[in-house]
Design an enzyme around this catalytic site. Structure first.
Site, PDB file in Angstrom:
ATOM      1  N   LYS A 136      40.160  44.257  44.182  1.00 36.32           N
ATOM      2  CA  LYS A 136      40.171  43.718  45.553  1.00 36.32           C
ATOM      3  C   LYS A 136      41.295  42.699  45.739  1.00 36.32           C
ATOM      4  CE  LYS A 136      37.940  39.516  44.855  1.00 36.32           C
ATOM      5  NZ  LYS A 136      38.313  38.175  45.351  1.00 36.32           N
TER       6      LYS A 136
ATOM      7  N   LYS B  97      33.912  45.752  31.573  1.00 32.29           N
ATOM      8  CA  LYS B  97      34.596  45.308  30.368  1.00 32.29           C
ATOM      9  C   LYS B  97      33.549  44.795  29.400  1.00 32.29           C
ATOM     10  CE  LYS B  97      36.647  41.354  30.160  1.00 32.29           C
ATOM     11  NZ  LYS B  97      37.578  40.214  30.362  1.00 32.29           N
TER      12      LYS B  97
ATOM     13  N   LEU C 241      39.983  32.612  35.062  1.00 31.05           N
ATOM     14  CA  LEU C 241      38.955  32.947  34.079  1.00 31.05           C
ATOM     15  C   LEU C 241      38.932  34.437  33.783  1.00 31.05           C
ATOM     16  CD1 LEU C 241      35.905  30.812  35.249  1.00 31.05           C
ATOM     17  CD2 LEU C 241      37.929  30.124  33.959  1.00 31.05           C
TER      18      LEU C 241
ATOM     19  N   CYS D 287      37.452  41.362  40.604  1.00 32.68           N
ATOM     20  CA  CYS D 287      38.668  40.594  40.886  1.00 32.68           C
ATOM     21  C   CYS D 287      39.899  41.471  41.095  1.00 32.68           C
ATOM     22  CB  CYS D 287      38.914  39.585  39.770  1.00 32.68           C
ATOM     23  SG  CYS D 287      37.689  38.276  39.700  1.00 32.68           S
TER      24      CYS D 287
ATOM     25  N   LYS E 225      18.528  31.650  42.869  1.00 27.00           N
ATOM     26  CA  LYS E 225      19.564  31.356  41.880  1.00 27.00           C
ATOM     27  C   LYS E 225      19.494  29.890  41.449  1.00 27.00           C
ATOM     28  CE  LYS E 225      23.513  33.235  42.750  1.00 27.00           C
ATOM     29  NZ  LYS E 225      24.844  33.471  43.358  1.00 27.00           N
TER      30      LYS E 225
ATOM     31  N   LEU F  60      48.542  46.367  26.845  1.00 27.87           N
ATOM     32  CA  LEU F  60      49.286  47.624  26.763  1.00 27.87           C
ATOM     33  C   LEU F  60      48.448  48.710  26.104  1.00 27.87           C
ATOM     34  CD1 LEU F  60      53.021  46.846  25.883  1.00 27.87           C
ATOM     35  CD2 LEU F  60      52.067  47.711  28.021  1.00 27.87           C
TER      36      LEU F  60
END
Length: 453
Positions: free
Chosen positions: A259, A317, A146, A256, A35, A246
């Site tokens: 959990k 998402k 974030l 996120c 990384k 909504l």
């Protein structure tokens, strides 16, 4: 200032690059040599809009660099930000704090005199106080807020900053780090360790509750013959409630919210406080995936065995390649286990999806996924999926049947193009008495009513 960022995953890489953008000299530290090598070359190992551009600019200028050495980072930094993950433990709902504890231990061991260690990771309340007792360095807590897909914007133009501190000196150092943001008018809350930790978990829990509330209302609407889109439109006009988040759908996922609400309920129980409603929030969220599977079976005549199913979406998402706890892939895998021939397409998350679910089928484009499909499931609301022409799509599929799992498509437009259209929280299609074909499903009269993600 000279800053270090410990942990260069999603949060850490974004924070490091954006701190360089604010004018600081920054070293990012990670134990993963691969990384670090990618980041040194200016490559971001995940998808996040605008981040690659900022990272490349500041690695090229020398303002931002990366290392695997705690010694190098410790000698360099005045302020060290800990941005490592806190996944759910394998043996229960609690947060796994091994990475946080290791990062603080390594940083404290090598930090120069007077350095400040700042936690940004999402942790159970009480963690900062325990770490402060354990390590002979000054500690503060500065939670992150974030949104994946908007992380650069949320770092450079946050809606608030929270400092959990015990001394005026710690507050002064953090004010210096964020001076450009404070000068621009960003609201600041200065508080104690416990409150700073709770702000993050409380914010995530409230958001998850709002999403699950509208999804519970979707269940009621389906049972009663109502329309959750119109319901959300009406609710959103109430200033006490607001429109954001909504939109009923297949529910939240990612690394996120799921959990974090479980860990929060677990920690509250340890403190003697019953947050059982969060378990209901979690259960409602998981039920939405069940409902999509049920609708798939229904539209395929009672079962999906042998049916060709196109799943549009793999990331949890849009504007992200994150497939952790992805509702889309969970549904796809369940249908595949029931004998469906499933093909998945996502604009950014294909590599991660293949690693997580190698047995699913994958397409190189939406067009390829749709061709010959007997059922289409829209499960991640990427813009290119929202903008698909239903007439064009009808010419590709074997049977025009679709489940809008995110509540983003125009039901009347799709049914007018000949599709059997179902959405979570909407009434079943009304069929014409003479022809038996579905009539357009009514929606709210005013467009754009259910904003949010």
């Amino acid at each position: 200032m000279r800053l270090t960022v410990i942990g260069t995953g999603y949060l850490g890489a974004t924070h490091a690059a954006c701190m360089a953008e604010l004018g600081h000299e920054v070293i990012g530290l990670d134990v993963d040599a691969g990384k670090v090598a990618a980041l040194r070359a200016g490559r971001v190992p995940f998808h996040e809009p605008r981040l690659a551009e900022i990272l490349a600019r500041h690695t090229a200028s020398g303002r931002l660099r990366f290392t695997t050495s705690y010694e190098e980072a410790g000698a360099f930094g005045q302020v060290h930000f800990v941005c490592v993950g806190t996944p759910q433990r394998h043996d229960g709902d609690a947060a796994d704090l091994r990475y946080v504890e290791a990062a603080f231990a390594g940083a404290a061991r090598h930090a120069r005199k007077g350095a400040l260690l700042v936690g940004k990771s999402t942790v159970p309340v009480g963690t900062a106080a325990r770490l402060a007792e354990r390590h002979p360095v000054e500690i503060a807590w500065n939670p992150e807020f974030l949104r994946e897909g908007f992380a650069v914007e949320d770092t450079l133009r946050p809606d608030r900053l929270v400092f959990g501190v015990r001394t005026a000196r710690a507050e002064r150092l953090l004010r210096s780090v964020y001076a450009p943001l404070l000068a621009a008018g960003t609201p600041l809350v200065v508080t104690d360790f416990a409150t700073a930790e709770l702000v993050k978990t409380a914010a995530n829990s409230f958001l998850a509750t709002k999403i699950s509330f509208v999804n519970a209302m979707a269940e009621v609407c389906e049972a009663a013959g109502g329309d959750v889109r119109a319901l959300a439109e009406a609710l959103g006009h109430d200033d006490r409630i607001g429109r954001a988040y909504l939109r009923a759908g297949v529910g939240f996922g990612g690394g996120c919210l799921p959990k974090d609400i479980r860990a929060f309920a677990h920690r509250a129980a340890e403190l003697g406080v019953d947050l059982g409603f969060l378990r209901q929030v979690d259960a409602i969220n998981m039920r939405r995936r069940d409902r999509v599977v049920d609708l798939a079976r229904e539209l395929c005549g009672g079962g999906v065995l042998g049916a060709r199913v196109a799943v549009l979406g793999a990331a949890f998402k849009p504007d992200s390649d994150d497939v952790r706890d992805s509702p889309a892939l969970n549904v796809a895998a369940r249908l595949e286990l029931e004998g469906a021939d499933v093909t998945v397409y996502d604009p950014e998350a294909m590599d991660n999806a293949r690693k997580a679910f190698p047995l699913l089928g994958y397409a190189l484009s939406a067009e390829e996924a749709l061709r010959g499909a007997e059922l289409v499931l829209l499960l991640t609301e990427w813009r290119q999926f929202r903008e698909i022409d239903p007439v064009w799509a009808a010419g590709l599929v074997a049977r025009p049947r679709i489940v809008d799992g995110r509540g983003v498509l125009d039901a009347e437009r799709w049914t007018a193009a000949g599709w059997c259209f179902r959405a979570l929280g909407g009434p079943p299609p009304v069929r014409d008495a003479a022809t038996g074909s579905p009539r357009p499903t009514p929606g709210p009269r005013r467009a754009g009513g259910s904003a949010g993600r």
